[in-house]
Design an enzyme around this catalytic site. Structure first.
Site, PDB file in Angstrom:
ATOM      1  N   GLU A 154       0.649  -1.144   0.128  1.00 18.21           N
ATOM      2  CA  GLU A 154      -0.118   0.036  -0.015  1.00 18.21           C
ATOM      3  C   GLU A 154       0.727   1.316  -0.107  1.00 18.21           C
ATOM      4  O   GLU A 154       1.947   1.228   0.602  1.00 18.21           O
ATOM      5  CB  GLU A 154      -1.069  -0.022   1.270  1.00 18.21           C
ATOM      6  CG  GLU A 154      -0.239  -0.147   2.458  1.00 18.21           C
ATOM      7  CD  GLU A 154       0.314   1.026   3.109  1.00 18.21           C
ATOM      8  OE1 GLU A 154      -0.182   2.109   2.630  1.00 18.21           O
ATOM      9  OE2 GLU A 154       0.887   1.157   4.109  1.00 18.21           O
ATOM     10  N   LEU A 156      -0.633   4.460   1.108  1.00 12.80           N
ATOM     11  CA  LEU A 156      -1.600   5.451   1.481  1.00 12.80           C
ATOM     12  C   LEU A 156      -1.126   6.271   2.389  1.00 12.80           C
ATOM     13  O   LEU A 156      -0.460   5.962   3.413  1.00 12.80           O
ATOM     14  CB  LEU A 156      -2.767   4.651   1.983  1.00 12.80           C
ATOM     15  CG  LEU A 156      -3.432   3.298   1.292  1.00 12.80           C
ATOM     16  CD1 LEU A 156      -4.378   2.694   1.951  1.00 12.80           C
ATOM     17  CD2 LEU A 156      -4.017   4.001   0.035  1.00 12.80           C
ATOM     18  N   GLU A 158      -1.940   8.636   5.489  1.00 11.67           N
ATOM     19  CA  GLU A 158      -2.874   8.699   6.701  1.00 11.67           C
ATOM     20  C   GLU A 158      -3.465  10.329   6.468  1.00 11.67           C
ATOM     21  O   GLU A 158      -2.714  11.255   6.326  1.00 11.67           O
ATOM     22  CB  GLU A 158      -2.246   8.590   8.058  1.00 11.67           C
ATOM     23  CG  GLU A 158      -1.921   7.149   8.278  1.00 11.67           C
ATOM     24  CD  GLU A 158      -1.667   6.937   9.748  1.00 11.67           C
ATOM     25  OE1 GLU A 158      -2.275   7.715  10.524  1.00 11.67           O
ATOM     26  OE2 GLU A 158      -0.655   6.341   9.888  1.00 11.67           O
ATOM     27  N   ASN A 214       9.274   4.479   1.276  1.00 15.22           N
ATOM     28  CA  ASN A 214       9.215   5.118   2.242  1.00 15.22           C
ATOM     29  C   ASN A 214      10.612   5.469   2.890  1.00 15.22           C
ATOM     30  O   ASN A 214      10.754   6.646   3.266  1.00 15.22           O
ATOM     31  CB  ASN A 214       8.721   4.276   3.303  1.00 15.22           C
ATOM     32  CG  ASN A 214       7.062   4.251   3.294  1.00 15.22           C
ATOM     33  OD1 ASN A 214       6.450   4.881   2.589  1.00 15.22           O
ATOM     34  ND2 ASN A 214       6.247   3.559   4.122  1.00 15.22           N
ATOM     35  N   PHE A 255       8.102  16.454  -0.017  1.00 15.54           N
ATOM     36  CA  PHE A 255       8.896  16.076   0.935  1.00 15.54           C
ATOM     37  C   PHE A 255      10.062  16.900   1.452  1.00 15.54           C
ATOM     38  O   PHE A 255      11.146  16.295   1.573  1.00 15.54           O
ATOM     39  CB  PHE A 255       9.047  14.589   0.917  1.00 15.54           C
ATOM     40  CG  PHE A 255       7.902  13.720   1.359  1.00 15.54           C
ATOM     41  CD1 PHE A 255       7.653  13.362   2.469  1.00 15.54           C
ATOM     42  CD2 PHE A 255       6.723  13.716   0.445  1.00 15.54           C
ATOM     43  CE1 PHE A 255       6.413  12.605   2.866  1.00 15.54           C
ATOM     44  CE2 PHE A 255       5.826  12.940   0.553  1.00 15.54           C
ATOM     45  CZ  PHE A 255       5.573  12.182   1.972  1.00 15.54           C
ATOM     46  N   TYR A 257       9.900  19.836   3.056  1.00 15.51           N
ATOM     47  CA  TYR A 257       9.642  21.018   4.095  1.00 15.51           C
ATOM     48  C   TYR A 257      10.511  20.515   5.455  1.00 15.51           C
ATOM     49  O   TYR A 257      10.238  19.266   5.978  1.00 15.51           O
ATOM     50  CB  TYR A 257       8.207  20.913   4.602  1.00 15.51           C
ATOM     51  CG  TYR A 257       7.516  21.729   3.369  1.00 15.51           C
ATOM     52  CD1 TYR A 257       7.042  22.820   3.349  1.00 15.51           C
ATOM     53  CD2 TYR A 257       6.751  20.801   2.386  1.00 15.51           C
ATOM     54  CE1 TYR A 257       6.343  23.649   2.112  1.00 15.51           C
ATOM     55  CE2 TYR A 257       6.206  21.238   1.313  1.00 15.51           C
ATOM     56  CZ  TYR A 257       6.026  22.834   1.420  1.00 15.51           C
ATOM     57  OH  TYR A 257       5.138  23.421   0.331  1.00 15.51           O
ATOM     58  N   GLY A 259      11.158  20.589   9.481  1.00 16.63           N
ATOM     59  CA  GLY A 259      10.324  20.440  10.450  1.00 16.63           C
ATOM     60  C   GLY A 259      10.971  19.779  11.793  1.00 16.63           C
ATOM     61  O   GLY A 259      12.062  20.005  11.867  1.00 16.63           O
ATOM     62  N   CYS A 266       4.563   4.287   9.766  1.00 17.92           N
ATOM     63  CA  CYS A 266       5.261   3.950   8.487  1.00 17.92           C
ATOM     64  C   CYS A 266       6.829   4.108   8.434  1.00 17.92           C
ATOM     65  O   CYS A 266       7.695   3.366   8.326  1.00 17.92           O
ATOM     66  CB  CYS A 266       4.637   4.406   7.207  1.00 17.92           C
ATOM     67  SG  CYS A 266       2.748   3.771   6.970  1.00 17.92           S
ATOM     68  N   ARG A 334       1.525   7.459  17.196  1.00 18.74           N
ATOM     69  CA  ARG A 334       2.832   6.508  17.010  1.00 18.74           C
ATOM     70  C   ARG A 334       3.875   7.261  16.522  1.00 18.74           C
ATOM     71  O   ARG A 334       3.810   7.929  15.482  1.00 18.74           O
ATOM     72  CB  ARG A 334       2.354   5.493  15.987  1.00 18.74           C
ATOM     73  CG  ARG A 334       1.453   4.428  16.884  1.00 18.74           C
ATOM     74  CD  ARG A 334       0.881   3.209  15.763  1.00 18.74           C
ATOM     75  NE  ARG A 334       0.039   3.900  14.675  1.00 18.74           N
ATOM     76  CZ  ARG A 334      -0.267   2.996  13.700  1.00 18.74           C
ATOM     77  NH1 ARG A 334       0.021   1.565  13.990  1.00 18.74           N
ATOM     78  NH2 ARG A 334      -1.327   3.410  12.851  1.00 18.74           N
TER      79      ARG A 334
END
Length: 447
Positions: A154, A156, A158, A214, A255, A257, A259, A266, A334
């Site tokens: 997947e 996806l 969140e 990822n 991706f 930025y 922070g 994930c 999490r």
């Protein structure tokens, strides 16, 4: 088509609901009776925008069922998705006990052909283990039934999972036989009307693709976070740097930025699992280890800024925390940066007023009855009586605050912004000190 989905977490519930929305008959299985009771009662056990409507619509139409009945679930679907959790073990490797338990149930109970699809994020080689588990259970029964195993990772996000499933940019399928590929093509045909988005490959390549995707995104985040720290020291503005490098089409803007660190279910888990997988093969992933180390350090940056301003001993000081979820549009905490920030502030003697639009119940579950945590009913309520404001999650409702009200409510007019929500010059026009990530004009420590 008849589909069974084992597991009703983020991935399983979104998968089941979206497949049902395209006319398939889907049965979702979970061993957690409480979850199934909530779903059968019309509720949703997770927070995911738009999912409740899709679930209710398809449950009412009879296309989406929820059960704890394992034999019924195995009997129902020709396609059996395994979408159970793969929590990290102490060494960082993925725990496959739930995946293999689902596979063994299929082998123990099936009476006809099944296509078993690994939807959970699993290490390379898991499909072989699933295949062996099913074959072992069939052998115990003295049966020689045909079955296939596929990998369908997947992708996806969140907070945007329904949209991602309904309009995928790619659908990765790892399979070894034509029957499995044709079934997956048929199942996903309604989701790719404009062009063929199915990327077919071997099982192990599909499994690695998920981790690699990822890991790459996590790498971009940690890279920008480290550059932001450098920008602060050199008087540069990381936002301008982002625009400068993002305009290069080879790099792009996604991706990039800076922070206060990544979190969630994930990136942290998958980076650890890939590092562990490589170690098992006798190979170190030096870049990825640095990504993880940089992220761990980044989660402490906001606390470091608070300490630089107020000192290491924070006894008697109360801070407002805006944002608890690891990202907007979810209640998932999490590996959230907020957990590190709150724990560090409490350890230094401080107390906190916290607010998040949807993660308050989750925070209460995590922190229990800690007396130094007060749960506010809104962002301005959290600020009342606080020494300073710490922003951890970039919820939209935080983007245009009442700066005059903030200055009046805060004992010390300073904002520590872990998500760079505001233009520094604008904030300072309101008489507030503004400490962001990699932006110019750091606040001066108190004398």
């Amino acid at each position: 088509m008849k589909v069974t989905v084992v597991g009703t977490g983020y991935v399983g519930l979104v998968t089941g609901a979206c497949l049902a929305d395209m006319g398939n008959h889907v049965m979702c299985l979970d061993v957690d009776a409480r979850k199934i009771e909530i779903l059968n009662g019309g509720g949703i056990p997770i927070h995911e925008p738009g999912l409740d409507e899709v679930v209710r619509r398809n449950a009412a139409a009879g296309r989406l069922q929820f059960t704890t009945d394992i034999p019924a679930a195995v009997a129902h679907g020709t396609i059996q998705f395994i979408a159970v959790g793969t929590p990290p073990d102490e060494d960082g490797s993925a725990d496959l006990q739930y995946v293999l338990a689902a596979a063994r149930n299929i082998g123990r109970l099936t009476t006809d052909y099944k296509l078993v699809v690994d939807k959970s994020t699993v290490p390379v080689g898991t499909a072989d283990k699933v295949k062996a588990a099913i074959a072992d259970e069939l052998a115990k029964r003295g049966l020689d039934l045909a079955f296939s195993v596929a990998s369908n990772p997947e992708f996806l996000k969140e907070g945007a999972a329904v949209e991602d499933f309904m309009r995928p940019d790619r659908i990765v399928v790892g399979a070894e036989d034509e029957r499995a590929v044709n079934l997956m093509r048929a199942l996903y045909a309604p989701f790719q009307r404009t062009r063929d988005k199915l990327v077919v490959m071997d099982l192990r390549s599909a499994e690695l693709t998920k981790y690699a995707a990822n890991a790459m995104l996590a790498t971009r985040i940690s890279f920008m976070n480290e550059l932001a720290l450098l920008a602060e020291k050199m008087g540069a503005d990381i936002e301008l740097v982002r625009q400068g490098i993002g305009s290069d089409p080879r790099i792009g803007y996604h991706f990039l930025y800076a922070g206060a660190g990544y979190g969630g279910s994930c990136f942290p888990k998958d980076v650890k699992a890939l590092i562990r997988t490589a170690a098992d093969q006798g190979q170190g992933l030096k870049v990825l280890q640095a990504v993880e180390d940089a992220n761990d350090a980044q989660k402490l940056v906001l606390v470091d800024k608070v300490v630089a301003r107020f000192g290491a001993d924070l006894k008697g000081k109360r801070f407002a925390i805006w944002g608890l979820a690891f990202k907007p549009q979810t209640d998932d905490m999490r590996e959230a940066t907020s957990r590190v920030v709150i724990a560090e502030l409490l350890a230094r003697g401080a107390s906190v007023n916290v607010y998040d639009p949807v993660a308050m119940d989750e925070a209460r579950r995590i922190f229990g009855d800690e007396p130094r945590i007060a749960y506010a009913s809104g962002p301005m309520q959290a600020v009342g009586g606080a020494e300073a404001l710490v922003i951890v999650t970039e919820w939209k409702e935080f983007r245009s605050p009442d700066f005059d009200g903030l200055k009046a409510a805060l004992k010390t007019p300073v904002i520590f912004d872990g998500r760079n929500l505001y233009e520094p010059a604008l904030v300072r026009e309101f008489g507030l000190d503004y400490e962001a990530i990699g932006r110019p004009g750091a606040v001066k420590p108190a004398a």
